[in-house]
Motif scaffolding. Structure first.
Motif, PDB file in Angstrom:
ATOM      1  N   UNK B 180       0.841  -1.205   0.000  1.00  0.00           N
ATOM      2  CA  UNK B 180       0.000   0.000   0.000  1.00  0.00           C
ATOM      3  C   UNK B 180       0.871   1.249   0.000  1.00  0.00           C
ATOM      4  N   UNK B 181       1.982   1.162   0.754  1.00  0.00           N
ATOM      5  CA  UNK B 181       2.893   2.295   0.812  1.00  0.00           C
ATOM      6  C   UNK B 181       3.409   2.640  -0.587  1.00  0.00           C
ATOM      7  N   UNK B 182       3.794   1.606  -1.329  1.00  0.00           N
ATOM      8  CA  UNK B 182       4.289   1.825  -2.691  1.00  0.00           C
ATOM      9  C   UNK B 182       3.223   2.449  -3.575  1.00  0.00           C
ATOM     10  N   UNK B 183       1.994   1.968  -3.420  1.00  0.00           N
ATOM     11  CA  UNK B 183       0.898   2.511  -4.222  1.00  0.00           C
ATOM     12  C   UNK B 183       0.690   3.988  -3.907  1.00  0.00           C
ATOM     13  N   UNK B 203       2.822  14.132   2.787  1.00  0.00           N
ATOM     14  CA  UNK B 203       4.028  14.458   3.527  1.00  0.00           C
ATOM     15  C   UNK B 203       4.673  13.218   4.132  1.00  0.00           C
ATOM     16  N   UNK B 204       3.849  12.416   4.806  1.00  0.00           N
ATOM     17  CA  UNK B 204       4.420  11.240   5.474  1.00  0.00           C
ATOM     18  C   UNK B 204       4.909  10.204   4.474  1.00  0.00           C
ATOM     19  N   UNK B 205       4.217  10.095   3.353  1.00  0.00           N
ATOM     20  CA  UNK B 205       4.639   9.139   2.333  1.00  0.00           C
ATOM     21  C   UNK B 205       6.016   9.511   1.788  1.00  0.00           C
ATOM     22  N   UNK B 206       6.174  10.788   1.454  1.00  0.00           N
ATOM     23  CA  UNK B 206       7.467  11.229   0.918  1.00  0.00           C
ATOM     24  C   UNK B 206       8.559  11.103   1.968  1.00  0.00           C
ATOM     25  N   UNK B 207       8.201  11.420   3.205  1.00  0.00           N
ATOM     26  CA  UNK B 207       9.173  11.346   4.290  1.00  0.00           C
ATOM     27  C   UNK B 207       9.666   9.906   4.470  1.00  0.00           C
ATOM     28  N   UNK B 208       8.733   8.951   4.435  1.00  0.00           N
ATOM     29  CA  UNK B 208       9.124   7.551   4.567  1.00  0.00           C
ATOM     30  C   UNK B 208      10.023   7.143   3.413  1.00  0.00           C
ATOM     31  N   UNK B 209       9.697   7.622   2.212  1.00  0.00           N
ATOM     32  CA  UNK B 209      10.487   7.241   1.038  1.00  0.00           C
ATOM     33  C   UNK B 209      11.918   7.759   1.140  1.00  0.00           C
ATOM     34  N   UNK B 210      12.073   9.010   1.557  1.00  0.00           N
ATOM     35  CA  UNK B 210      13.436   9.577   1.603  1.00  0.00           C
ATOM     36  C   UNK B 210      14.237   8.931   2.727  1.00  0.00           C
ATOM     37  N   UNK B 211      13.556   8.559   3.826  1.00  0.00           N
ATOM     38  CA  UNK B 211      14.253   7.894   4.923  1.00  0.00           C
ATOM     39  C   UNK B 211      14.774   6.532   4.483  1.00  0.00           C
TER      40      UNK B 211
END
Lengths: 290, 322
Positions: B180-183, B203-211
């Motif tokens: 789901x995160x990837x989607x 915001x949180x999705x992008x933040x998780x991706x960059x982390x």
């Protein structure tokens, strides 16, 4: 508190460096404003122009300032051809591909320079290299004063072209609305190439103004291009007045940080300003909302 | 998903045979470095390819991982295997910090790219001035061979280590593609406003991706430090790594599982070809590399993976134009 006698020359010196930064940033901001790409080849084109000035002086004895009428049109043509012949053709109009192509072009230019001219740092000597002008409050080196005045003149000329000529109007139209510009009969490919050419010409002018007081080496472009990015963002991407003001601010910041924090930490002030501007006012001082 | 998993397993198995089947030290090293750049590319791909956030400063993560592992090892005597997760975490934290600042203020596109570039540059200047990194002189990691120290006398150990990292990155990406995160991440890439309207926390999705992306690049940095046993600010935070990290997936095919792998082997092959062509003439080989890069973009605008897919579809008579 540092004494006024030290502070004032530092500020004046910063302003003269800043004017040259502004000139380099002007080319970058024009190319960004019209093509909406970050031109990675900008620094290597600057380096190439500096070598051109260097060899004109070393081989033919032409003074760097007198080389201006030769180098600037030459680099305008180079930029025009580069955009029309290589970048436009290779990128298929896709932004990430333009980025890769300009990156590729810069790798080629830089490494050819490294191959032909080695990594040596070269400087030229002119009769006025070490002359100074007494401004009453401080002594400033002659080449720096000339660079300051020259950069302002070029900025003025560019502003005139952009606001008073058909070419400038076409460029601005293209920057605002690509599709619309094409519909009213503007030759988009030609104007793209003209913008790239003018941007490259700016760099060539900067090279002529820089060389009496600065060195040239194959990696010299990096020093300037990162700062030019900063200036562009600070002033607002695509804004000419912004680039000028941004350049001056960055020049003074660098000079003052160098004074207070020492040489090695001096540049950090620039990048902290850069990050702060990006975070709190990403449209820049004079930029419009994207 | 099962087919992709099978492909990953097959690839890893084939690679695992390389140290036994390839006799020449040179080619084993070549594959190893290609895998190393594939790891960096895969890290970039998570943020740039799937998330659409172009970073020009992955050196910030790579360098942090490298320095973290080296400093813990040299100054505090921490075992590199224990320093490894710490390095990944430190790099992930730097990613979270940069992401928090820039995504909070809604930086996109060129602005985000420039802010990452600036952060890498700030870290480079800092590494040049603070004593713990050894400043400009660099940091030498004492030679002490032994698997317990993550230093392998024969290079096979290094080979399997990077292969394991690449395997981890591939599995992580595979999970991303089907989670789901990837989607959500792909939704953000395609249209941020639409994604937000559908209830995605952008915001949180992008933040998780960059982390995640930063942590992966940090592992690469930690590996680099143990492999070459030397670091300086230019290597760790210089633009070369940032450029490689973004070239690899863009050339290979952004937002695809195998794109970075393909891109890494292709680019590494091209650069080796250029070296073969010009030998000792310093500079000419890199110039040719640049020319080949431009030609690659000119003739394969969708990346290698995209081209492979289109050709394959055409060969199979699908006739679907990409």
């Amino acid at each position: 508190m540092v004494e006024f006698q030290i502070l004032l020359p530092a500020i004046l010196n910063g302003l003269t460096t800043g004017a040259v930064y502004a000139l380099i940033a002007l080319g970058l901001t024009l190319i960004y404003g019209v093509l909406h790409i970050i031109n990675f080849a900008h620094g290597s084109l600057l380096m190439l122009a500096m070598y051109a000035v260097f060899f004109l002086h070393a081989g033919l004895g032409i003074d760097p300032y007198l080389a201006l009428p030769v180098v600037v049109p030459g680099f305008f043509a180079l930029g025009y051809l580069l955009q029309r012949g290589v970048i436009a053709r290779a990128s298929h109009g896709r932004d990430e591909n333009i980025l890769l192509v300009t990156l590729g072009v810069s790798i080629v230019i830089e490494n050819l320079a490294r191959y032909f001219w080695r990594s040596d740092t070269r400087t030229i000597e002119t009769p006025y290299s070490f002359e100074t002008v007494d401004l009453g409050v401080a002594f400033i080196a002659v080449p720096k004063v000339v660079a300051f005045a020259g950069a302002l003149l070029v900025t003025l000329a560019l502003w005139w072209v952009m606001s008073r000529t058909d070419l400038g109007r076409a460029i601005r139209a293209l920057a605002k609305e690509r599709q619309g510009a094409r519909l009213v009969g503007i030759d988009v490919d030609h104007i793209f190439a003209m913008s790239f050419g003018i941007g490259t010409a700016c760099v060539a002018a900067a090279a002529c103004l820089l060389l009496p007081s600065f060195y040239v080496s194959p990696g010299v472009g990096h020093t300037f291009v990162l700062i030019a990015f900063t200036v562009v963002v600070l002033g607002g991407m695509g804004s000419f007045a912004g680039a000028l003001i941004g350049g001056l601010i960055i020049g003074v910041t660098e000079s003052l940080c160098g004074l207070y924090l020492g040489e090695s930490l001096g540049q950090i002030g620039i990048f902290l300003i850069f990050i702060a501007i990006l975070l709190f006012r990403p449209t820049g001082l004079l930029g419009h909302r994207a | 998903m099962r087919r992709q998993l099978l492909a990953i397993v097959a690839f890893l198995a084939a690679m695992a045979l390389v140290p036994h089947l390839v006799g020449s030290e040179f080619w084993r090293n070549w594959v190893m470095m290609a895998l190393f750049y594939a790891l960096l590319g895969q890290a970039w791909n998570i943020l740039g390819g799937y998330g659409g956030q172009f970073s020009f400063g992955h050196a910030a993560f790579f360098g942090t991982g490298a320095y973290c592992s080296a400093i813990l090892h040299v100054h505090y005597g921490v075992n590199p295997w224990i320093a490894l997760p710490a390095a990944g975490m430190a790099a992930g934290l730097v990613g979270a910090f940069i992401g928090f600042l820039s995504f909070r203020y809604g930086l996109r596109g060129s602005y985000f790219a420039l802010v990452t570039l600036a952060f890498a540059e700030v870290l480079r200047i800092l590494a040049n001035t603070v004593p713990i990194t050894g400043k400009g002189v660099g940091l030498l990691i004492p030679l002490d061979p032994g698997a317990a120290n993550m230093q392998f006398a024969d290079r096979t150990g290094y080979f399997y280590l990077i292969l394991a990292f690449v395997g981890l990155a591939l599995l992580l990406t595979l999970w991303l593609e089907h989670s789901r995160f990837g989607a959500r991440l792909v939704a953000v890439r395609e249209n941020e406003d639409a994604a937000r309207a559908l209830g995605v926390d952008v915001f949180r999705t992008k933040l998780a991706a960059i982390t995640l992306s930063g942590a992966l690049a940090g592992l690469g940095g930690s590996y680099y430090a143990q492999l070459f046993l030397y670091l300086d600010p230019g290597i760790a935070y210089g633009p070369a790594i940032s450029v490689e990290a973004l070239l690899v997936p863009i050339v290979g095919g952004m937002g695809t599982l195998f794109g970075p792998l393909l891109g890494s082997f292709a680019l590494h092959g091209v650069s080796e070809l250029a070296k073969l062509a010009f030998g000792e003439a310093a500079g000419l080989d890199l110039a040719l590399y640049g020319v080949l890069l431009v030609l690659m973009v000119m003739f394969m605008p969708n990346g290698l993976f995209g081209m492979g897919r289109t050709t394959l579809a055409r060969l199979l008579g699908g006739g679907r134009d990409a």
